[in-house]
Design an enzyme around this catalytic site. Sequence first.
Site, PDB file in Angstrom:
ATOM      1  CB  VAL A 169       4.547  -9.824   2.566  1.00 33.20           C
ATOM      2  CG1 VAL A 169       3.634  -8.656   2.851  1.00 33.20           C
ATOM      3  CG2 VAL A 169       5.395  -9.597   1.314  1.00 33.20           C
ATOM      4  CB  ALA A 181      -0.933  -0.008   1.211  1.00 36.56           C
ATOM      5  CB  SER A 182       4.292   1.984   0.945  1.00 35.90           C
ATOM      6  OG  SER A 182       4.869   0.822   0.382  1.00 35.90           O
ATOM      7  NE  ARG A 183       7.733   1.566  -3.346  1.00 34.83           N
ATOM      8  CZ  ARG A 183       8.253   0.688  -4.195  1.00 34.83           C
ATOM      9  NH1 ARG A 183       8.299   0.957  -5.486  1.00 34.83           N
ATOM     10  NH2 ARG A 183       8.735  -0.452  -3.764  1.00 34.83           N
ATOM     11  CE1 TYR A 201       6.494  -9.605 -11.005  1.00 33.53           C
ATOM     12  CE2 TYR A 201       5.857 -10.032 -13.279  1.00 33.53           C
ATOM     13  CZ  TYR A 201       5.654  -9.372 -12.074  1.00 33.53           C
ATOM     14  OH  TYR A 201       4.600  -8.480 -11.954  1.00 33.53           O
ATOM     15  CB  ALA A 228       7.885 -19.433 -12.267  1.00 31.67           C
ATOM     16  CB  ALA A 229       6.569 -15.845  -8.535  1.00 27.74           C
ATOM     17  CE  LYS A 230       3.364 -10.798  -9.478  1.00 32.17           C
ATOM     18  NZ  LYS A 230       2.657 -10.353  -8.267  1.00 32.17           N
TER      19      LYS A 230
END
Length: 235
Positions: A55, A9-11, A143, A145-147
Amino acid sequence: MKTALVTGASRGIGMECAKALAYEGYKVYALWHSSREGIENLCNEISCTPLQCDVRDYGAVMETVKSVPEGIDILVNCAGISEHAVLQDITEEMWDNMFDVSVKSVYSLSKACIPHMINRKWGRIINISSMWGQVGASCEVHYSAAKAAVIGFTKALAKEVGLSGITVNCIAPGVIDTDMNKGFSHEDIAALIDETPMNRIGTPFDIARAVTFLANERADFITGQVLGINGGLVL
Ligand code: NAP
């Protein structure tokens, strides 16, 4: 008043989601990690409660969610990182970090928030994946694979918690104008715009509007879905 926890939420996209949810009347918990100025700006603009948490840290996630007195009704998993490297240059550390930020976080935050949602017989989990999780990006194997894992997680969990009135959906953004794409040159962006049927790149608000839709009661019968928001770049 329903509560919403937004990570990242910071960006960028997460900040816009936090704003949109606050404007729609939800009580917003805004999770941030290192961007103090960003979260301060957000808290000056909207009424929200900042929560600092990495996280990647399972224990910290559990404690952070436990610190919310009312419990979380709507979870928006938006925190993410991007990194460009060919497979041979992706170290084990880079691989693990990508999966910890992008996938482990979705697991631990969902696990922490679900007991309250089950008690309430209502809940929303909205995961921010990427079009690259759908089609794969060269030089972004970890990236992508993670998504893609986030998409699989979404579909599986949707089946598991549907009877408890909880929907689990995924948004797969295309190219969105945030810090994440600041490495692109003007020429790169122009080429991407050229390839996009809607002839522009996306804004964080394009994503936030979909998040507020999926959070709303009107989306009660939508679960396990991947909503591509990419101007037609990936169909
Ligand atoms: P961004 O502007 O770079 O912001 C990333 C956010 O993630 C920041 O708020 C950051 O917090 C947070 N974050 C990173 N690592 C964290 C950690 N270990 N613990 C807690 N928070 C952490 O990125 P964005 O463009 O808004 O992207 C948001 C999401 O959309 C990501 O999941 C991204 O993969 C996805 N997405 C973006 C695009 C795009 O074109 N922008 C396209 C497809 C998908 P701090 O700054 O406080 O550390």
